[in-house]
Design a protein around this motif. Structure first.
Motif, PDB file in Angstrom:
ATOM      1  N   TRP A 154     -10.047  14.473  -3.458  1.00 45.11           N
ATOM      2  CA  TRP A 154      -9.799  13.108  -3.942  1.00 45.11           C
ATOM      3  C   TRP A 154      -9.773  13.039  -5.466  1.00 45.11           C
ATOM      4  O   TRP A 154      -9.906  11.964  -6.048  1.00 45.11           O
ATOM      5  N   MET A 194       1.212   7.300  -6.612  1.00 43.83           N
ATOM      6  CA  MET A 194       0.183   8.303  -6.902  1.00 43.83           C
ATOM      7  C   MET A 194       0.619   9.687  -6.440  1.00 43.83           C
ATOM      8  O   MET A 194       0.398  10.691  -7.135  1.00 43.83           O
ATOM      9  N   ILE A 195       1.242   9.751  -5.279  1.00 42.94           N
ATOM     10  CA  ILE A 195       1.715  11.044  -4.778  1.00 42.94           C
ATOM     11  C   ILE A 195       2.770  11.621  -5.705  1.00 42.94           C
ATOM     12  O   ILE A 195       2.816  12.830  -5.956  1.00 42.94           O
ATOM     13  N   LEU A 247       1.929   1.857  -3.636  1.00 39.14           N
ATOM     14  CA  LEU A 247       0.847   2.416  -4.454  1.00 39.14           C
ATOM     15  C   LEU A 247       0.624   3.892  -4.124  1.00 39.14           C
ATOM     16  O   LEU A 247       0.445   4.733  -5.016  1.00 39.14           O
ATOM     17  N   LEU A 248       0.609   4.214  -2.836  1.00 42.69           N
ATOM     18  CA  LEU A 248       0.395   5.596  -2.421  1.00 42.69           C
ATOM     19  C   LEU A 248       1.537   6.487  -2.900  1.00 42.69           C
ATOM     20  O   LEU A 248       1.312   7.604  -3.388  1.00 42.69           O
ATOM     21  N   ALA A 249       2.770   5.998  -2.779  1.00 46.12           N
ATOM     22  CA  ALA A 249       3.925   6.777  -3.213  1.00 46.12           C
ATOM     23  C   ALA A 249       3.894   7.034  -4.716  1.00 46.12           C
ATOM     24  O   ALA A 249       4.241   8.124  -5.196  1.00 46.12           O
ATOM     25  N   PHE A 292       0.831  -1.209   0.000  1.00 46.64           N
ATOM     26  CA  PHE A 292       0.000   0.000   0.000  1.00 46.64           C
ATOM     27  C   PHE A 292       0.866   1.260   0.000  1.00 46.64           C
ATOM     28  O   PHE A 292       0.518   2.269  -0.616  1.00 46.64           O
ATOM     29  N   ASN A 293       1.988   1.213   0.723  1.00 45.31           N
ATOM     30  CA  ASN A 293       2.899   2.364   0.702  1.00 45.31           C
ATOM     31  C   ASN A 293       3.426   2.629  -0.707  1.00 45.31           C
ATOM     32  O   ASN A 293       3.546   3.777  -1.138  1.00 45.31           O
ATOM     33  N   ARG A 318      -0.346  19.061  -2.302  1.00 45.73           N
ATOM     34  CA  ARG A 318      -1.063  17.883  -1.791  1.00 45.73           C
ATOM     35  C   ARG A 318      -2.241  18.302  -0.915  1.00 45.73           C
ATOM     36  O   ARG A 318      -2.177  19.278  -0.187  1.00 45.73           O
TER      37      ARG A 318
END
Length: 252
Positions: free
Chosen positions: A25, A9-10, A5-7, A2-3, A20
């Protein structure tokens, strides 16, 4: 996982230069649109008959390519004596356009498709109708080839080809700087020399093939019809020119 995937997208949001936000959303969507920018092809439309152009949902820019109708080939007159021949000139091509227009505030644009003129047994051919994409551009049809007079086996004649169609640009502010407008090509001459007839080809066009000498019609759009050819007591009509068309590519 999950980290990661989040990274990922960020990183897209950061690369787009967006601050940010924990409450917005839609940032990934905004970032992709900002990075990719406008210009994505989303739809195509073609007009071969008069109608209204309705922009596709989400379209902001349109590329409009098209041509006016081609002119008919010239008439070849009958031959009163044996061994005489006649050859008509080739028909001219319709004017062409390649224009870019903004669709901001546009809900509908009337499109007029002018019909090509029929070939007739006459010194001068008729000219087809104008083709218009709203008030952005008017594309005129190509003119018809000149008639070929009878020439004996010991004489010669040259029959003029036809001029291509002209264009009329619309309001300058409606045409983007990368737009192109051009006149249609002229039809070649017809020749009758010492008993040999060489009618003119129809003029070439971007969206169609010219009619061959001897009265053949043009194929597809915009090209001129071939000049008529007579080797006998009867006359011969020229070929009909190609029809008009507008192609519209829509971009988001």
């Amino acid at each position: 996982m999950f980290n990661m995937l989040l990274a990922e997208m960020i990183n897209v949001v950061d690369q787009a230069g967006l601050p940010r936000s924990l409450t917005d959303w839609t940032q990934l969507y905004q970032a992709i649109n900002k990075i990719v920018g406008p210009g994505r092809l989303i739809n195509r439309q073609a007009f071969t008959s008069s109608a209204n152009y309705i922009p596709a949902s989400g379209a902001t820019l349109a590329r409009v390519r098209g041509c006016g109708a081609g002119g008919p080939g010239g008439y070849a007159y009958p031959n009163p004596t044996s061994g005489s021949v006649s050859a008509g000139g080739g028909g001219g091509a319709g004017a062409e356009c390649d224009i870019w227009i903004s669709l901001s505030g546009i809900t509908s644009v009337p499109v007029t498709i002018g019909s090509p003129a029929a070939a007739i047994a006459s010194d001068a051919q008729n000219t087809g109708g104008d083709s218009m994409f709203g008030n952005y551009v008017t594309l005129k049809a190509g003119q018809g080839g000149a008639a070929g007079i009878s020439s004996s086996s010991s004489s010669s004649s040259v029959t003029s080809g036809a001029k291509g169609g002209d264009y009329i640009g619309g309001t300058a502010s409606l045409l983007l700087t990368s737009s192109i407008l051009k006149k249609g090509a002229s039809g070649p001459v017809g020749l009758a020399v010492n008993g040999t007839a060489v009618p003119g080809f129809g003029a070439s066009a971007t969206f169609g093939s010219p009619g061959a000498p001897g009265g053949d019609g043009a194929v597809n759009f915009g090209a001129g019809g071939g000049g008529g050819q007579s080797l006998s007591p009867g006359g011969s009509l020229g070929g009909i020119g190609g029809g008009a068309v507008f192609y519209v590519e829509e971009y988001a």
